[in-house]
Design an enzyme around this catalytic site. Structure first.
Site, mmCIF file in Angstrom:
data_model
loop_
_atom_site.group_PDB
_atom_site.id
_atom_site.type_symbol
_atom_site.label_atom_id
_atom_site.label_comp_id
_atom_site.label_asym_id
_atom_site.label_seq_id
_atom_site.Cartn_x
_atom_site.Cartn_y
_atom_site.Cartn_z
ATOM 1 N N HIS A 357 0.824 -1.216 0.000
ATOM 2 C CA HIS A 357 0.000 0.000 0.000
ATOM 3 C C HIS A 357 0.854 1.259 0.000
ATOM 4 O O HIS A 357 0.578 2.213 -0.697
ATOM 5 C CB HIS A 357 -0.869 0.079 1.257
ATOM 6 N N ARG A 464 -6.588 -0.459 -11.954
ATOM 7 C CA ARG A 464 -6.556 -1.573 -10.989
ATOM 8 C C ARG A 464 -7.608 -1.294 -9.924
ATOM 9 O O ARG A 464 -7.345 -0.577 -8.954
ATOM 10 C CB ARG A 464 -5.181 -1.670 -10.323
ATOM 11 N N ARG A 500 -10.020 -3.059 -14.898
ATOM 12 C CA ARG A 500 -9.748 -4.469 -14.612
ATOM 13 C C ARG A 500 -10.529 -4.861 -13.366
ATOM 14 O O ARG A 500 -10.522 -4.130 -12.360
ATOM 15 C CB ARG A 500 -8.261 -4.682 -14.360
ATOM 16 N N GLU A 595 -1.591 -13.099 -18.499
ATOM 17 C CA GLU A 595 -0.586 -13.133 -17.433
ATOM 18 C C GLU A 595 -0.128 -14.552 -17.143
ATOM 19 O O GLU A 595 0.854 -14.757 -16.448
ATOM 20 C CB GLU A 595 -1.190 -12.587 -16.128
ATOM 21 N N ASN A 618 4.172 -8.199 -15.640
ATOM 22 C CA ASN A 618 4.678 -8.457 -14.283
ATOM 23 C C ASN A 618 4.428 -9.917 -13.905
ATOM 24 O O ASN A 618 5.325 -10.639 -13.492
ATOM 25 C CB ASN A 618 3.975 -7.565 -13.248
ATOM 26 N N ASP A 619 3.180 -10.324 -14.047
ATOM 27 C CA ASP A 619 2.866 -11.710 -13.703
ATOM 28 C C ASP A 619 3.330 -12.673 -14.795
ATOM 29 O O ASP A 619 3.776 -13.778 -14.494
ATOM 30 C CB ASP A 619 1.358 -11.870 -13.455
ATOM 31 N N ARG A 629 7.907 -12.442 -8.418
ATOM 32 C CA ARG A 629 8.110 -11.034 -8.772
ATOM 33 C C ARG A 629 8.408 -10.175 -7.551
ATOM 34 O O ARG A 629 8.919 -9.070 -7.674
ATOM 35 C CB ARG A 629 6.884 -10.479 -9.523
ATOM 36 N N CYS A 670 0.663 -3.992 -20.362
ATOM 37 C CA CYS A 670 0.436 -3.057 -19.256
ATOM 38 C C CYS A 670 1.257 -3.366 -18.012
ATOM 39 O O CYS A 670 0.912 -2.921 -16.925
ATOM 40 C CB CYS A 670 -1.048 -2.993 -18.904
HETATM 41 C C1 PEP Z 1 0.780 -7.498 -14.451
HETATM 42 O O1 PEP Z 1 0.761 -8.572 -13.855
HETATM 43 O O2 PEP Z 1 1.616 -7.220 -15.332
HETATM 44 C C2 PEP Z 1 -0.190 -6.454 -14.143
HETATM 45 C C3 PEP Z 1 -0.244 -5.353 -14.836
HETATM 46 O O3 PEP Z 1 -0.992 -6.663 -13.082
HETATM 47 P P1 PEP Z 1 -0.542 -6.433 -11.564
HETATM 48 O O4 PEP Z 1 0.798 -5.789 -11.594
HETATM 49 O O5 PEP Z 1 -1.596 -5.596 -10.957
HETATM 50 O O6 PEP Z 1 -0.507 -7.847 -11.059
HETATM 51 MG MG MG Z 2 -0.943 -9.150 -12.672
#
Ligand code: PEP
Ligand code: MG
Length: 745
Positions: A357, A464, A500, A595, A618-619, A629, A670
């Site tokens: 957070h 998000r 999302r 993802e 990211n995922d 990650r 993204c």
């Molecule tokens: C991702 O996984 O790339 C993504 C954008 O979602 P988050 O970072 O919220 O998991």
């Molecule tokens: Mg993600």
């Protein structure tokens, strides 16, 4: 929780100290006897960052006054340098062990070294040793720490053995590396939160009076919290969350931890010392608790203890010099807003990860921020100068002249760069060869919406929705959600917004959530999986989105889709809600995040049904390389700029291009990578011409793309992929090409 330190040891120490200048040798003897240790030694700070053996029970007495260690040398020196307890069953085989023949310490295997700290300074080290290899228990560590508190008082009085009053390491530069949470670089004075420095007496002869003092301070603290809760500054739309504060107040009113403090006072500690001991215990417990909700609540207690110490000291919060760097162990959203309002320029949070957070808020507030920096709080003194370089993920305490100069120059360069980039705001994103690129933002809080205008973004490519709920600590009801989403759409105007659906679970837990016991929560029952198994919350959210659109176009996408069947099931829920809500959206587009690698192998059927794809790198990278990650140790191990990732992206883009009888389906990316200029250049060259990113990266990406001749770079990239097929990363040659072409990523 460990038992309070035995009254006997405290009573005897008090007696010793009451006799005036208690000899350190008597303290060492007492510690050795009471802790059933074969050796107890006291090292004290001497000028020049030296620790000198000042008393020992068990080591060769001739070594007293002779054995000297530099800060950082040997276990004792390391303990002083880090300001942290070292608990070693086999000290002699520790890489830092420094052999001193004159001490005769060969027979002793285990060692417990505890810093003697006062007002943030290291005045010495208390070391306990035993022959048998053993890990000292939590109560033993606690006992040694209590003795160290007393020793600090003794040494500060200067009676027992004159020390270097500034302690050791106080003026030495210290470099910490961590995780960048939000970009920026600044030089400023340090302010600390939660790291209360004990300056008063440690022991008391009048426990009942101390308890009365404690209760009065607790009452004042609660009153101040009530005032804070009623303060309009922390309105919900600041993301600061009445709920978070309410939860905080509930903890404040919980008598359990105060009872523990009272117990400590009864065992002979002064109120401040007792609060500090309980805080240290809690901190130790917190390190071992995996459950994020419990950790948050314990962190609340820790924060409250800091406030309580402030009340006991009767101190009003210290003034914050403008542009100060706040160093904290943990920080809740409300507090970070508070510190921001008081004028800090950057923040270092020992226990924060980029997904936490505080990190999310720091980015939203435009503060440079660094996380994952253990030991920074103990090593920093308020008022010290520090360099916070979040861009290269480092903190330098007490920098020398050269480092200061370099930092100031880097900050100036960065400011000039940002000023130059600001001019790009109104210009469309176009590469040097004329390819148009769509640059969108990843957002999640109302207070970030002004970033749309500030960056000149083309829209919100990832909203998000769980972030605001995490900041509020609860899932909003349908009407509240609808109002919030409508506000987002209003702010975006004609610019598109992709909402999302809730991506909760794993580390993103709401208070009261029942997190299943899972070894790998990131791959567990989370996100859309929860939404499909318990659809009430997801349906409520979908209804709120449709209500918010109120006839406007609406784009919705689902996170963590692993199979076409999951996408279909989620879409069916949305369609069912859409049949009920009027007016219907002007256009309803339904897409999915990509993802989970398996989805890349189901694109044929998926793209017949999904209106768009957004690659969540990211995922996707986490699952593609099987690399957590959130793990700092793996952060630089695998590279997006590598042949296997390029092949995967090629395959996704080719399938999307062919979908729907050659009409194609839109693909964007993204993940955080989209906001890094070098990555953005490569992604664009691969054909990803819609990128959604954190606001901090948008103008830098636009600036770099403006200088790239894509066809020329594509030819180079193809050649690199051919010649370096097995390479773990193509970053270096790509970077060299960029620099050779006058680009500064
Ligand atoms: C991702 O996984 O790339 C993504 C954008 O979602 P988050 O970072 O919220 O998991
Ligand atoms: Mg993600």
């Amino acid at each position: 929780m460990a038992e309070p330190p035995p009254r006997r040891l405290l009573a005897q120490l008090r007696e010793l100290m009451a006799r005036g200048a208690a000899p350190l040798s008597a303290v060492a003897r007492l510690v050795a006897t009471e802790m059933v240790a074969e050796v107890a030694s006291i090292y004290v700070a001497r000028p020049g960052d030296i620790l000198e053996l000042a008393a020992t029970e068990g080591l060769n007495p001739d070594a007293v006054g002779r054995t000297r260690l530099r800060v950082g040398e040997g276990i004792v020196g390391l303990c002083a340098a880090a300001g942290a307890v070292m608990n070693l069953p086999d000290a002699q085989n520790h890489p830092g062990f420094a052999y001193r023949p004159e001490t005769g310490e060969e027979p002793y295997a285990s060692m417990l070294a505890v810093p003697v700290r006062r007002a943030g300074r290291i005045l010495g080290v208390l070391a306990v040793q035993n022959r048998a290899p053993r890990h000292y228990s939590a109560p033993e560590v606690e006992e040694a720490e209590t003795v160290a508190m007393l020793l600090a008082e003794l040494l500060a009085q200067g009676g027992a053995a004159p020390t270097a009053p500034e302690g050791v390491g106080a003026a030495m530069p210290r470099v910490f590396s961590g995780l960048s949470l939000a970009p920026g670089i600044l030089l400023g004075p340090v302010v600390t939160a939660g790291g209360f420095r004990l300056t008063g007496p440690v022991l008391t002869d009048a426990p009942e009076a101390e308890i009365v003092r404690l209760e009065a301070a607790a009452t004042r603290m609660r009153r101040r919290l009530d005032e804070m809760l009623d303060d309009g500054r922390l309105a919900p739309d600041a993301g600061a969350s009445r709920e978070v504060l309410e939860a905080y107040r509930l903890v404040a009113e919980d008598a359990g931890w105060l009872r523990r403090v009272t117990e400590m006072i009864r065992s002979g500690l002064a109120a401040e010392a007792a609060v500090q001991r309980v805080t240290a215990e809690l901190h130790e417990r917190m390190r071992r608790i995996a459950d994020p909700y419990l950790r948050e609540r314990l962190a609340d207690v820790e924060d409250l203890a800091g406030r309580l110490l402030g009340e006991l000291a009767g101190a009003s919060p210290p003034a914050v010099p403008p542009g100060a760097i706040l160093i904290a162990r943990r920080l809740g959203p409300a507090e970070l807003l508070d510190w921001h309002a008081r004028g800090i320029g950057g923040v270092v949070i020992e226990e924060a990860s980029p997904a936490g957070h505080a990190a999310i808020l720091a980015r939203a507030l435009g503060l440079a921020a660094l996380g994952g920096v253990r030991g920074a709080l103990a090593a920093a003194n308020p008022g010290d100068e520090a360099v916070l370089d979040a861009d290269s993920a480092s903190l330098i305490l007490r920098p020398d002249e050269d480092v200061r100069r370099i930092c100031l120059r880097a900050a100036e360069t960065r400011a000039a760069l940002l000023a130059g980039q600001a001019g790009l705001r109104a210009r469309p994103a176009v590469t040097a060869d004329g390819t148009g690129v769509t640059l969108m933002l990843n957002l999640g809080l109302a207070l970030e919406l002004d970033q749309l205008d500030r960056t000149g973004a083309d829209g919100i490519g990832l909203f998000r929705t769980e972030i605001a709920m995490l900041a509020r600590g609860t899932i909003l009801d349908t009407a509240e959600q609808a109002a919030f989403y409508a506000r987002v759409m209003d702010a975006a105007g004609v610019r598109p917004v992709v909402f999302r659906t809730l991506d909760l679970g794993s580390d993103k837990l709401l208070p009261g959530d029942e997190a299943p016991e899972e070894a790998n929560p990131a791959m567990g029952w989370r996100s859309l999986r929860v939404g499909l198994d318990r659809p009430a919350v997801l349906r409520r959210q979908l209804r709120a989105l449709l209500l918010a659109a109120a006839g406007r176009p609406l784009s919705v996408m689902f996170p963590m889709v692993a199979t076409v069947a999951e996408f279909r099931a989620a879409r069916a829920l949305l369609d069912a809600e859409a049949r009920r809500v009027r007016p219907a959206p002007e256009r309803l587009e339904v897409g999915t995040m990509l993802e989970v690698p398996a989805l890349a192998y189901q694109l044929g059927p998926l793209l017949e049904e999904a209106d768009f794809l957004s690659i969540g790198s990211n995922d996707l990278m986490q699952f593609f390389f099987a690399a957590d990650r959130g793990s700092p140790a793996l952060a630089a191990r695998y590279d997006l700029l590598s042949p296997p990732v390029f092949d995967l992206l090629d395959q996704i883009l080719a399938a999307a291009g062919k979908a729907r009888n050659g009409q194609g389906v839109r693909v964007s990316l993204c993940g955080e990578a989209a906001g890094r200029p070098l990555e953005a250049m490569v992604l664009t060259a691969l054909g990803l011409t819609t990128l959604s990113m954190p606001a901090s990266g948008l103008l830098a990406v636009k600036a770099l793309l403006a200088g790239v001749d894509l066809p020329a770079f594509r030819a180079v990239l193809a050649e690199l992929r051919r010649t370096a097929a097995g390479s773990p990363s193509l970053r270096d040659p790509i970077l060299t090409w960029a620099r050779d072409h006058g680009l500064t990523p």
